[in-house]
Design a protein around this motif. Structure first.
Motif, short mmCIF file in Angstrom:
data_model
loop_
_atom_site.label_atom_id
_atom_site.label_comp_id
_atom_site.label_asym_id
_atom_site.label_seq_id
_atom_site.Cartn_x
_atom_site.Cartn_y
_atom_site.Cartn_z
N LYS A 17 -31.41 4.53 28.32
CA LYS A 17 -31.42 4.61 26.86
C LYS A 17 -30.43 3.67 26.19
CE LYS A 17 -32.88 9.47 26.86
NZ LYS A 17 -32.54 10.84 26.43
N HIS A 18 -29.80 2.80 26.95
CA HIS A 18 -28.84 1.89 26.34
C HIS A 18 -29.53 1.03 25.27
CE1 HIS A 18 -25.60 1.94 29.74
NE2 HIS A 18 -25.67 3.05 29.07
N ASP A 19 -28.92 0.98 24.10
CA ASP A 19 -29.45 0.21 22.96
C ASP A 19 -28.26 -0.52 22.36
OD1 ASP A 19 -30.76 -0.82 20.82
OD2 ASP A 19 -31.18 1.10 19.84
N ALA A 20 -27.92 -1.65 22.95
CA ALA A 20 -26.66 -2.32 22.63
C ALA A 20 -26.90 -3.74 22.12
CB ALA A 20 -25.75 -2.35 23.86
N PRO A 21 -26.04 -4.20 21.21
CA PRO A 21 -26.13 -5.59 20.74
C PRO A 21 -25.60 -6.55 21.80
CG PRO A 21 -24.21 -4.55 19.80
CD PRO A 21 -24.93 -3.47 20.57
N ALA A 22 -25.83 -7.83 21.59
CA ALA A 22 -25.27 -8.85 22.47
C ALA A 22 -23.75 -8.89 22.29
CB ALA A 22 -25.87 -10.20 22.14
N PHE A 23 -23.06 -9.38 23.33
CA PHE A 23 -21.61 -9.51 23.24
C PHE A 23 -21.24 -10.41 22.07
CE2 PHE A 23 -17.75 -11.93 24.17
CZ PHE A 23 -16.84 -10.90 24.29
N GLN A 24 -20.20 -10.01 21.34
CA GLN A 24 -19.72 -10.79 20.20
C GLN A 24 -18.20 -10.87 20.23
OE1 GLN A 24 -20.90 -9.25 16.38
NE2 GLN A 24 -19.97 -10.94 15.24
N LEU A 25 -17.68 -12.07 20.22
CA LEU A 25 -16.24 -12.28 20.16
C LEU A 25 -15.81 -12.28 18.70
CD1 LEU A 25 -13.56 -12.99 21.60
CD2 LEU A 25 -14.21 -15.40 21.35
N ILE A 26 -14.85 -11.42 18.36
CA ILE A 26 -14.39 -11.30 16.98
C ILE A 26 -13.07 -12.04 16.75
CG2 ILE A 26 -13.58 -9.67 15.21
CD1 ILE A 26 -16.57 -9.57 15.63
N ALA A 27 -12.12 -11.88 17.65
CA ALA A 27 -10.80 -12.50 17.48
C ALA A 27 -10.27 -12.91 18.84
CB ALA A 27 -9.84 -11.53 16.80
N ARG A 28 -9.66 -14.10 18.89
CA ARG A 28 -9.15 -14.63 20.16
C ARG A 28 -7.89 -15.43 19.90
NH1 ARG A 28 -11.19 -16.33 25.40
NH2 ARG A 28 -10.28 -18.31 26.07
N ASP A 29 -6.83 -15.10 20.61
CA ASP A 29 -5.59 -15.86 20.58
C ASP A 29 -5.73 -16.99 21.59
OD1 ASP A 29 -3.01 -16.87 20.99
OD2 ASP A 29 -2.05 -14.93 20.67
N GLU A 30 -6.09 -18.18 21.10
CA GLU A 30 -6.38 -19.29 21.99
C GLU A 30 -5.15 -19.71 22.80
OE1 GLU A 30 -9.13 -20.42 22.77
OE2 GLU A 30 -10.50 -19.76 21.19
N GLU A 31 -3.99 -19.68 22.20
CA GLU A 31 -2.78 -20.09 22.92
C GLU A 31 -2.51 -19.15 24.08
OE1 GLU A 31 2.00 -20.94 22.13
OE2 GLU A 31 0.70 -20.33 20.48
N PHE A 32 -2.57 -17.83 23.82
CA PHE A 32 -2.32 -16.88 24.90
C PHE A 32 -3.40 -16.95 25.97
CE2 PHE A 32 -3.30 -12.71 26.74
CZ PHE A 32 -2.12 -12.48 27.43
N MET A 33 -4.66 -16.99 25.57
CA MET A 33 -5.75 -16.97 26.54
C MET A 33 -5.78 -18.24 27.39
SD MET A 33 -7.20 -14.04 26.38
CE MET A 33 -8.64 -14.41 27.40
N SER A 34 -5.40 -19.36 26.82
CA SER A 34 -5.40 -20.61 27.60
C SER A 34 -4.34 -20.59 28.69
CB SER A 34 -5.17 -21.81 26.67
OG SER A 34 -3.87 -21.77 26.10
N GLN A 35 -3.31 -19.77 28.51
CA GLN A 35 -2.22 -19.69 29.49
C GLN A 35 -2.38 -18.51 30.45
OE1 GLN A 35 1.39 -19.57 27.19
NE2 GLN A 35 1.03 -21.58 26.26
N LEU A 36 -3.38 -17.66 30.20
CA LEU A 36 -3.58 -16.48 31.04
C LEU A 36 -4.23 -16.88 32.36
CD1 LEU A 36 -3.39 -13.39 31.29
CD2 LEU A 36 -5.64 -13.25 30.21
N ASN A 37 -3.49 -16.75 33.42
CA ASN A 37 -3.97 -17.13 34.75
C ASN A 37 -3.94 -15.88 35.63
OD1 ASN A 37 -4.75 -18.46 37.06
ND2 ASN A 37 -2.73 -19.35 37.46
N HIS A 38 -5.06 -15.18 35.67
CA HIS A 38 -5.13 -13.90 36.39
C HIS A 38 -6.54 -13.75 36.95
CE1 HIS A 38 -5.15 -9.54 37.05
NE2 HIS A 38 -3.82 -9.59 37.02
#
Length: 287
Positions: free
Chosen positions: A127-148
């Motif tokens: 019964k899943h009735d879900a929208p497509a993934f949507q990115l709302i907010a992203r800290d580009e500086e932090f995410m570019s340095q995240l190595n995990h």
């Protein structure tokens, strides 16, 4: 703590004292998901005994071949409640798959459950009735340095991507994912949905309910959750923007306020019930 049951050994934690609260995490996670979002709420609330189990095959809970379906999971959970709480009244909170199990447990123990919280609850895979993934907010500086190693998992799940959301995701979600019994969970996915007779309550549930849904929840969506709200006469339904399937993290401030208000409603209902019981006893004695 450990609770030995027929087809599983449930690992669980208890925090605080008072009225029992049973809190159920989502699929493949463990109790850290619920302690992470709920313990900050209870810091300002006294008189609640919080019970956080790891579901069978997740966290530190074991599982045997006796659990092959969600119906079996529900039976194990019902057995756990019987061992830990007996017939004592309690309130119930579940997230995602834990919310699905909560709805099943409500059918079995409706007389005993004095309030229900559903956080991004699933309606079953079919019964899943879900929208497509949507990115709302992203800290580009932090995410570019995240190595995990789990950066990809986070990026594919969170609609808000920054240091705060990552730190909680790593602490509350990844912790459980690393312990999950993957072969068991893959088998369980094949029989994820309840039997049809478990989908509907026999009588309306008239205690305080809170249903929280994420507008950007691409895992379970929000439309079925509105249908759940219509099943419960005392339900508040809140759909939050800027929130995906980890709503409790992405909208943490609103989450806390809304859950506190639900607890207030539960307390109000319990106090009214006790007051009515005292009045009834007084009238009986005066006859």
């Amino acid at each position: 703590m450990k609770c030995e049951l027929k087809h599983t050994t449930i690992h669980y934690e208890i925090h605080g004292n008072g009225k029992p609260v049973l809190l159920l995490h989502g699929f493949s996670c463990d109790h850290h998901l619920m302690t992470g979002c709920m313990e900050p709420v209870f810091k300002s609330q006294s008189g609640w005994k919080r019970i956080y189990p790891d579901l069978p095959g997740m966290g530190d809970s074991t599982v045997t071949d006796g659990i092959q379906s969600t119906d079996d999971m529900l039976e194990a959970l019902d057995e756990f409640v019987g061992e830990i709480l007996g017939d004592e009244p309690f309130i119930l909170a579940g997230e995602s798959y834990g919310g699905y199990l909560s709805r099943g447990l409500l059918k079995k123990r409706q007389h005993q459950i004095e309030g229900l919280l559903l956080i991004c609850p699933t309606a079953g895979q079919a019964k899943h009735d879900a929208p497509a993934f949507q990115l709302i907010a992203r800290d580009e500086e932090f995410m570019s340095q995240l190595n995990h190693p789990d950066t990809g998992e986070f990026s594919g799940m969170h609609t808000v991507q920054d240091e705060y959301n990552w730190s909680r995701f790593e602490r509350e979600i990844v912790t459980g994912l690393k312990k999950a019994n993957r072969p068991f969970l893959e088998r369980l996915r094949q029989r994820y949905d309840f039997s049809p007779e478990m989908e509907q309550l026999d009588t309306p549930y008239v205690k305080p309910v809170l249903i929280l849904a994420g507008r950007q929840d691409h895992i379970v969506g929000y439309r079925n959750q509105w249908a759940f709200a219509n099943e419960y006469p005392r339900a508040s339904f809140v759909m939050l923007d800027r929130a995906g399937h980890n709503l409790q993290i992405e909208q943490s401030r609103l989450f806390r306020v809304l859950v506190e208000e639900w607890l207030d409603r539960v307390t109000e209902e319990q106090e009214a019930k006790h007051s009515q019981a005292k009045e009834s006893v007084t009238r009986m004695r005066s006859i």
